[in-house]
Design an enzyme around this catalytic site. Structure first.
Site, mmCIF file in Angstrom:
data_model
loop_
_atom_site.group_PDB
_atom_site.id
_atom_site.type_symbol
_atom_site.label_atom_id
_atom_site.label_comp_id
_atom_site.label_asym_id
_atom_site.label_seq_id
_atom_site.Cartn_x
_atom_site.Cartn_y
_atom_site.Cartn_z
ATOM 1 N N ARG A 4 0.833 -1.196 0.000
ATOM 2 C CA ARG A 4 0.000 0.000 0.000
ATOM 3 C C ARG A 4 0.876 1.258 0.000
ATOM 4 O O ARG A 4 1.935 1.269 0.634
ATOM 5 C CB ARG A 4 -0.860 -0.023 1.274
ATOM 6 C CG ARG A 4 -1.877 1.089 1.398
ATOM 7 C CD ARG A 4 -2.977 0.954 0.382
ATOM 8 N NE ARG A 4 -4.177 1.679 0.775
ATOM 9 C CZ ARG A 4 -5.213 1.848 -0.055
ATOM 10 N NH1 ARG A 4 -5.190 1.355 -1.283
ATOM 11 N NH2 ARG A 4 -6.290 2.482 0.353
ATOM 12 N N THR A 57 -8.877 0.581 -10.305
ATOM 13 C CA THR A 57 -8.172 -0.593 -9.791
ATOM 14 C C THR A 57 -8.296 -1.784 -10.734
ATOM 15 O O THR A 57 -9.146 -1.803 -11.615
ATOM 16 C CB THR A 57 -8.718 -0.989 -8.392
ATOM 17 O OG1 THR A 57 -8.699 0.119 -7.568
ATOM 18 C CG2 THR A 57 -7.958 -2.097 -7.757
ATOM 19 N N THR A 87 -3.673 -0.828 -7.797
ATOM 20 C CA THR A 87 -4.494 0.347 -8.084
ATOM 21 C C THR A 87 -3.659 1.614 -8.139
ATOM 22 O O THR A 87 -2.537 1.643 -7.613
ATOM 23 C CB THR A 87 -5.571 0.505 -6.976
ATOM 24 O OG1 THR A 87 -6.473 1.544 -7.342
ATOM 25 C CG2 THR A 87 -4.958 0.865 -5.629
ATOM 26 N N GLU A 96 -5.902 4.162 -7.434
ATOM 27 C CA GLU A 96 -7.096 4.716 -6.781
ATOM 28 C C GLU A 96 -8.147 5.147 -7.808
ATOM 29 O O GLU A 96 -8.821 4.297 -8.336
ATOM 30 C CB GLU A 96 -6.699 5.798 -5.793
ATOM 31 C CG GLU A 96 -7.742 6.412 -4.866
ATOM 32 C CD GLU A 96 -9.160 5.937 -4.803
ATOM 33 O OE1 GLU A 96 -9.418 4.720 -4.802
ATOM 34 O OE2 GLU A 96 -10.048 6.794 -4.732
ATOM 35 N N GLU A 128 -3.904 7.845 -3.946
ATOM 36 C CA GLU A 128 -4.377 6.904 -2.915
ATOM 37 C C GLU A 128 -4.682 7.570 -1.580
ATOM 38 O O GLU A 128 -5.512 7.078 -0.805
ATOM 39 C CB GLU A 128 -3.326 5.803 -2.708
ATOM 40 C CG GLU A 128 -3.925 4.464 -2.353
ATOM 41 C CD GLU A 128 -4.646 3.849 -3.534
ATOM 42 O OE1 GLU A 128 -5.816 3.484 -3.382
ATOM 43 O OE2 GLU A 128 -4.043 3.756 -4.620
ATOM 44 N N ASP A 166 -8.029 8.066 0.037
ATOM 45 C CA ASP A 166 -8.741 6.988 0.753
ATOM 46 C C ASP A 166 -8.750 7.229 2.261
ATOM 47 O O ASP A 166 -9.472 6.544 2.993
ATOM 48 C CB ASP A 166 -8.100 5.621 0.464
ATOM 49 C CG ASP A 166 -8.682 4.965 -0.781
ATOM 50 O OD1 ASP A 166 -9.594 5.546 -1.396
ATOM 51 O OD2 ASP A 166 -8.224 3.858 -1.143
ATOM 52 N N SER A 170 -10.033 -1.287 0.674
ATOM 53 C CA SER A 170 -11.056 -2.339 0.613
ATOM 54 C C SER A 170 -10.596 -3.525 -0.217
ATOM 55 O O SER A 170 -11.359 -4.475 -0.428
ATOM 56 C CB SER A 170 -12.334 -1.783 -0.028
ATOM 57 O OG SER A 170 -12.852 -0.760 0.758
ATOM 58 N N GLY A 218 -13.148 -1.829 -7.520
ATOM 59 C CA GLY A 218 -14.449 -1.231 -7.215
ATOM 60 C C GLY A 218 -14.532 -0.494 -5.893
ATOM 61 O O GLY A 218 -15.623 -0.366 -5.332
ATOM 62 N N GLY A 219 -13.389 -0.008 -5.354
ATOM 63 C CA GLY A 219 -13.446 0.723 -4.090
ATOM 64 C C GLY A 219 -14.106 -0.130 -3.021
ATOM 65 O O GLY A 219 -13.858 -1.338 -2.932
#
Ligand code: GLU
Length: 602
Positions: free
Chosen positions: A114, A412, A430, A432, A451, A454, A479, A500-501
């Site tokens: 991340r 993503t 991703t 984002e 990102e 988020d 997620s 898809g978030g």
């Protein structure tokens, strides 16, 4: 264990093409036409498998498998190719989560790649004069750019589990960037949706609006800058980005976004520094594990909320026999379990390096049972629902104040690979938003992520501790839910994931229950119309459900809905007897995905 069931949601998939195993979908007018890489949503065979949203990317993974690479090598090759053909969803300017099943030890491992906030960030990162910056302004700014984790993820995955190095596995992607890919409808539409903000950044416009125009469907799109960047990474390793000249360009770009002064766009600078890049580390950590009907479901632990939220919902659902339930009862239970799991995620999940996240307790059956007892058959829970306390589960208790679900993007990409030795990778990556920050690193051919949007800009509910506020070097909550399911002998059953978030979680949950409980073949479980409830008043329904009689049946119970044209873009791989694999992808969403195997079964 998997039970064959007569009744299923297959009937609801009427709007989607339901494809039988081994068959190719009928060609659509906008298929990416490369004749050697036809785009089909299901493939069965031996020698390994790759499923991604894109035929050129799946072909890159297959090429590496054919050359003796393993599932990890193929996953990195596929991801790098997606950086070329899906540059608005993924690339070296972003981050992701890598889940690996090791066939020799029959164990699952994960890498948290991340993005992190700059070391100078604090909880007020997105506040100006005490008020949150408008979301859309934050997205296209240097402020939103986190330290990229994707190159480090590739490097570490290959070094730890791979058979090949970056020098080999980036070759197909470098070639694709240099020689070009064929523009399809999705690529053009995604460019069009971003056109205005891309024009604010001349380097982005030059790359993605060739000749000042939208890319034409059927034309060849080349990215020589990215080809050069990949070549540099192949030759010098990812230090070129974390300590070298690519990194210097990233820092300069974030600190002073190259915006067109005439555009009037306030591209706020970010404080990402050489120190952030040099200090970036992926995290190797145990996966989440949830037992579900005799199987073990492994996924990503925090900083992603994927594993705990899918896991809690599965634990709640496990108390209902979904294989026997009517469609209405199945969907009612599915929606309520998702609502509850999201209420708990909002309160408890953030970056565990900064927050005391009760990961184990969120996944305990005792906690799930204490929450499942809120569900009634003839009434609907109201949202935002207050969270429970996993450290002190009380039957039917909801404690304190609700924390509403905040917005997450919907871009993503997810890919799934398997090899002839039985190893499996489930990898979601991703930048984002579709198009990330909209900022291309000049001369390097890739977009930077956004990102950090988020994070919560301000506490979702001032009365509750928000575990997802920004902090120095902190990872924003995700997620992403790359998942691998094992049987009781610790052999893979299925691996899957989706973009898809926040809807990623419900897409993975719905695909799992469709496949494991409702008896749907994997490709039909992916194609089935989706419902997504994330602790909001209304539940999202895709048209296949929204336009069906089931909606009225559920409204009669008290549900309320809004139509969502398209949710997610899943890919998956299923292990078949005798060392065979079935790769599955979308039949229709995003123009359909691409499933491939090394040696197709006759
Ligand atoms: N940034 C989101 C997350 O990490 C993913 C965005 C998406 O799927 O489009 O959860």
């Amino acid at each position: 264990m998997r039970r064959p069931v007569a009744r299923s949601l297959a009937v609801l998939a009427a709007g989607a093409a339901v494809v039988s195993v081994g068959a190719a979908a009928p060609p659509t007018p906008h298929e990416r036409p490369a004749p050697h890489t036809p785009k089909v949503p299901v493939a069965v065979g031996h020698g390994g498998a790759v499923s991604s949203v894109d035929a050129d990317a799946s072909a890159a993974g297959i090429e590496i498998l054919k050359k003796g690479g393993n599932a990890v090598d193929a996953a990195v090759a596929t991801a790098a190719a997606l950086g070329v053909t899906e540059p608005y969803s993924a690339g070296i300017g972003g981050g992701g989560y890598f889940v690996y099943y090791d066939a020799r030890s029959r164990t699952v491992h994960t890498l948290d790649g991340r993005e992190t906030a700059p070391l100078t960030a604090d909880s007020g990162l997105f506040l100006e004069n005490g008020a949150p910056i408008p979301f859309a302004e934050a997205v296209s700014s240097g402020l939103a750019v986190g330290t990229p984790g994707t190159p480090a993820t590739w490097q570490r995955a290959l070094a730890t589990w791979g058979e090949r190095g970056l020098g080999t596995v980036l070759k197909p992607a470098e070639r694709l960037a240099r020689d070009g890919f064929t523009v399809d409808e999705t690529f053009r539409a995604q460019t069009a949706a971003n056109e205005t903000r891309f024009r604010h950044f001349p380097d982005t416009a030059e790359l993605f609006l060739p000749g000042g125009e939208l890319p034409v469907v059927g034309s060849t799109f080349k990215n020589p800058d990215l080809a050069r960047t990949y070549r540099e990474l192949r030759r010098e390793g990812v230090d070129a980005l974390y300590r070298g000249d690519i990194g210097r360009d990233v820092v300069t770009t974030v600190n002073k976004p190259p915006v067109d002064p005439d555009s009037g766009w306030n591209a706020r600078p970010g404080e990402l520094s050489a120190r952030d890049l040099a200090g970036y580390r992926t995290k190797s950590q145990p996966p989440t594990r949830t037992s579900y009907r005799g199987l073990d479901v492994y996924s990503m632990a925090p900083s992603s909320s994927g594993g705990t939220t899918v896991g809690e919902a599965l634990n709640i659902l496990e108390r209902t026999d979904l294989s026997e339930a009517s469609d209405v009862r199945y969907l009612h239970r599915f929606i309520e379990a998702s609502r509850i799991a999201f209420a708990d995620r909002g309160r408890w999940v953030g970056d565990p390096a900064f927050e005391d996240v009760p990961t184990r307790e969120l996944l305990s059956q005792r906690f799930a049972d204490s929450r499942a007892c809120l569900i009634e058959d003839d009434a609907v829970l109201s949202s935002p629902l207050a969270p429970g306390d996993p450290r002190d589960p009380r039957p039917c208790a909801s404690g304190g104040e609700a924390a509403p679900t905040t917005y997450e993007g919907d871009s993503t990409t997810h890919l799934t690979t398997a090899d002839r030795w039985g190893n499996v990778v489930s990898y979601t990556l991703t930048i984002e938003q579709t198009g990330g920050s909209g900022i291309t690193v000049p001369g390097r051919g890739f977009l930077l992520n956004n990102e950090l949007t988020d994070f919560s800009f301000a506490p979702a509910n001032p009365a509750v501790h928000d575990p997802n506020l920004p902090g120095p070097g902190k990872r924003p909550r995700s997620s992403m839910s790359p998942t691998i399911v094992l049987d009781r002998y610790d052999r893979p059953v299925v691996a899957l994931g989706s973009p898809g978030g926040s809807t990623i979680i419900t897409t993975v949950l719905g695909t799992l229950t469709g496949f494991l409980d409702r008896g749907l073949p994997l490709v039909d479980a992916i194609a089935a119309p989706r419902a997504s409830q994330r602790n909001t008043a209304r539940t999202d329904l895709e048209p296949g459900l929204y336009d069906s009689g089931l909606r009225q049946d559920l409204e009669a119970v008290g549900h309320s809905f809004r139509e969502n044209p398209e949710i997610g873009a899943a890919t998956a791989v299923q292990r078949l007897p005798g060392g065979a694999w079935l790769a599955a992808a979308e039949t229709v969403r995003r123009g359909g995905g691409s499933a491939m195997v090394v040696r197709p079964a006759r």
